[in-house]
Design an enzyme around this catalytic site. Structure first.
Site, mmCIF file in Angstrom:
data_model
loop_
_atom_site.group_PDB
_atom_site.id
_atom_site.type_symbol
_atom_site.label_atom_id
_atom_site.label_comp_id
_atom_site.label_asym_id
_atom_site.label_seq_id
_atom_site.Cartn_x
_atom_site.Cartn_y
_atom_site.Cartn_z
ATOM 1 N N ASP A 24 -96.488 -70.836 -40.238
ATOM 2 C CA ASP A 24 -96.473 -72.057 -39.418
ATOM 3 C C ASP A 24 -95.221 -72.883 -39.721
ATOM 4 O O ASP A 24 -94.565 -73.408 -38.821
ATOM 5 C CB ASP A 24 -97.757 -72.884 -39.610
ATOM 6 C CG ASP A 24 -98.226 -72.938 -41.056
ATOM 7 O OD1 ASP A 24 -97.696 -72.168 -41.887
ATOM 8 O OD2 ASP A 24 -99.095 -73.761 -41.368
ATOM 9 N N ASP B 196 -89.512 -63.538 -30.868
ATOM 10 C CA ASP B 196 -89.348 -64.107 -29.529
ATOM 11 C C ASP B 196 -88.884 -65.557 -29.612
ATOM 12 O O ASP B 196 -88.051 -66.003 -28.817
ATOM 13 C CB ASP B 196 -90.660 -64.034 -28.731
ATOM 14 C CG ASP B 196 -90.746 -62.759 -27.909
ATOM 15 O OD1 ASP B 196 -89.876 -61.878 -28.099
ATOM 16 O OD2 ASP B 196 -91.666 -62.628 -27.079
ATOM 17 N N LYS C 187 -98.701 -65.788 -44.691
ATOM 18 C CA LYS C 187 -99.697 -66.863 -44.663
ATOM 19 C C LYS C 187 -100.531 -66.690 -45.938
ATOM 20 O O LYS C 187 -101.755 -66.503 -45.899
ATOM 21 C CB LYS C 187 -100.542 -66.722 -43.379
ATOM 22 C CG LYS C 187 -101.461 -67.894 -43.097
ATOM 23 C CD LYS C 187 -100.737 -69.122 -42.602
ATOM 24 C CE LYS C 187 -101.732 -70.268 -42.401
ATOM 25 N NZ LYS C 187 -101.071 -71.552 -42.156
ATOM 26 N N ASP D 252 -93.701 -60.471 -34.194
ATOM 27 C CA ASP D 252 -93.752 -60.441 -32.739
ATOM 28 C C ASP D 252 -93.460 -61.845 -32.205
ATOM 29 O O ASP D 252 -92.614 -62.051 -31.324
ATOM 30 C CB ASP D 252 -95.166 -59.984 -32.326
ATOM 31 C CG ASP D 252 -95.270 -59.680 -30.843
ATOM 32 O OD1 ASP D 252 -94.247 -59.739 -30.152
ATOM 33 O OD2 ASP D 252 -96.392 -59.387 -30.389
ATOM 34 N N TYR E 114 -102.347 -55.272 -35.221
ATOM 35 C CA TYR E 114 -102.254 -54.530 -33.962
ATOM 36 C C TYR E 114 -102.763 -53.090 -34.111
ATOM 37 O O TYR E 114 -103.020 -52.416 -33.125
ATOM 38 C CB TYR E 114 -100.806 -54.502 -33.442
ATOM 39 C CG TYR E 114 -100.254 -55.858 -33.039
ATOM 40 C CD1 TYR E 114 -101.084 -56.966 -32.908
ATOM 41 C CD2 TYR E 114 -98.906 -56.029 -32.784
ATOM 42 C CE1 TYR E 114 -100.576 -58.202 -32.541
ATOM 43 C CE2 TYR E 114 -98.399 -57.271 -32.410
ATOM 44 C CZ TYR E 114 -99.245 -58.357 -32.305
ATOM 45 O OH TYR E 114 -98.736 -59.578 -31.928
#
Ligand code: NAD
Length: 353
Positions: free
Chosen positions: A219, A247, A187, A243, A142
């Site tokens: 994942d 959620d 990852k 992020d 980001y």
């Protein structure tokens, strides 16, 4: 203790819920002998209307001079068409960046009284759920270099070892105060940043022999969260993965009006806010659930001011309030006591006694 707070009600239901959180803080001050003082500041749409920008310099400056920040929520349809650099949400990014808040804490708690709201099969969350997602907030993709031509676009994910170390230390410290289990999510089979992340977390882990560490690919972590969420205590991860996973973890609780958050840096300063937005559909109608903001105050007492007894008492007061059946419309079920924002705040205050 004398504590000076910057209070940013923001937009929509922000003023409704922050008023109840302040009321609860005042009562805690009376009971435990603390002196909370407040400076109310503009940000978001309210700031755009009054000053033309979402984050006035004065707000950032005053926030910096305070001991911590309590924020409601920003945004709403009224400001949906303003140019992107002037959108109310820019105030959040400006505050996080300007205050150097690199560590985002997102607890996902399923209260036993609200277990029916959980979208997962009940046996998966039997006895409640309590996961803490620790998300890196000021690095990663980001904030990396980005660019765009007519037929190509790129964003860059980059982390320094120091950035990983400081968030890992925060996460280990939190795991020590909880159940001593930390899952680092990356990852590392694909991403170079993830390999640095994993190696650094393992290095930091050496100083915390009482914390059990495991690593999961993102994942797999996303799957495990819905397959067997109770395996998690603290989840540590980078900005974008955090992020998404935070959620996902929140949705498992099914109660957006109940979830607090904290954004911290290495000293005791923090910014505390509910995870939900400004809910313009119910703003100013005494309908909003103030518990996420009230629980954000409990996090503030715990993480910024080390007031454990006060934080415990406040969380217990919320628990008792739910036990007594008080429910705002968003968490209401048959047979419970439907109440408004103010009555919910009052019930928590009464239960502090
Ligand atoms: P939202 O979280 O505001 O609302 C989603 C739904 O949940 C709505 O039906 C709302 O009524 C309900 N809800 C949310 N909080 C509640 C509470 N405390 N009590 C009862 N019900 C509650 O999300 P949205 O509708 O996508 O966004 C509305 C505005 O908020 C947008 O402008 C968005 O940009 C902004 N927003 C701000 C933040 C923030 O300030 N941190 C976060 C998310 C969205």
């Amino acid at each position: 203790m004398r504590i000076s707070l910057a209070v940013i009600p923001g937009d929509g239901i922000g003023p409704d819920i922050v008023a109840q959180a302040v009321r609860v803080l005042d009562r805690i001050g009376e009971i435990y002998g603390h002196d909370f003082s407040y400076r109310t500041l503009l940000a978001g749409g309210a700031a755009i209307d009054r000053t033309g920008v979402p984050l006035p310099d004065e707000t950032l400056q005053a926030a910096k001079e305070s001991d911590s920040v309590l924020l409601g929520a920003v945004g709403g349809p009224k400001w949906d068409d303003v140019p992107s650099h002037l959108r109310p949400e820019k105030a959040l990014l400006g505050l996080r960046g300007g205050l150097g808040l690199f560590c985002n804490l997102r607890p996902a708690m399923l209260y036993r009284q609200l277990a029916d709201a959980c979208p997962l099969r009940s046996e998966l969350v039997e006895g409640g759920l309590d996961v803490m997602v620790v998300r890196e907030l000021t690095g990663g993709i980001y904030f990396g270099k980005r660019g765009r031509t007519d037929d190509e676009a790129y964003d860059t994910m980059s982390y320094t070892k120091g950035e990983v170390e400081r968030i890992a230390v925060k996460a280990f410290e939190i795991a020590m105060k909880r159940n001593g289990r930390l899952t680092s999510v990356d990852k590392a089979n694909i991403l170079e940043t993830s390999r640095l992340w994993r190696a650094t977390v393992d290095e930091v882990a050496k100083a915390y022999p009482d914390v059990t560490v495991n690593h999961l690919y993102v994942d797999n972590a996303a799957m495990q969260l819905v397959r067997n969420p109770k395996q998690f205590d603290v989840i540590l991860t980078e900005n974008m993965f955090g992020d998404i996973l935070s959620d996902e973890a929140s949705m498992i609780t099914g109660s957006i009006g109940m979830l607090p958050s904290a954004s911290l840096r290495s000293d005791s300063f923090g910014m505390y806010e509910p995870i939900h937005g400004s809910a313009p559909d119910i703003a100013g109608q005494d309908k909003a659930n103030p518990l996420a903001t009230i629980l954000s105050v409990a996090m503030m007492l715990r993480y910024s001011f080390d007031l454990k007894a006060e934080a415990d008492a406040l969380e217990m007061a919320v628990d008792r309030t739910l036990d007594q059946g008080w429910r705002t419309a968003d968490i209401f079920t048959e047979g419970m006591r439907l109440c408004g924002t103010k009555a919910m705040g009052q019930a928590v205050v009464d239960n502090l006694e």
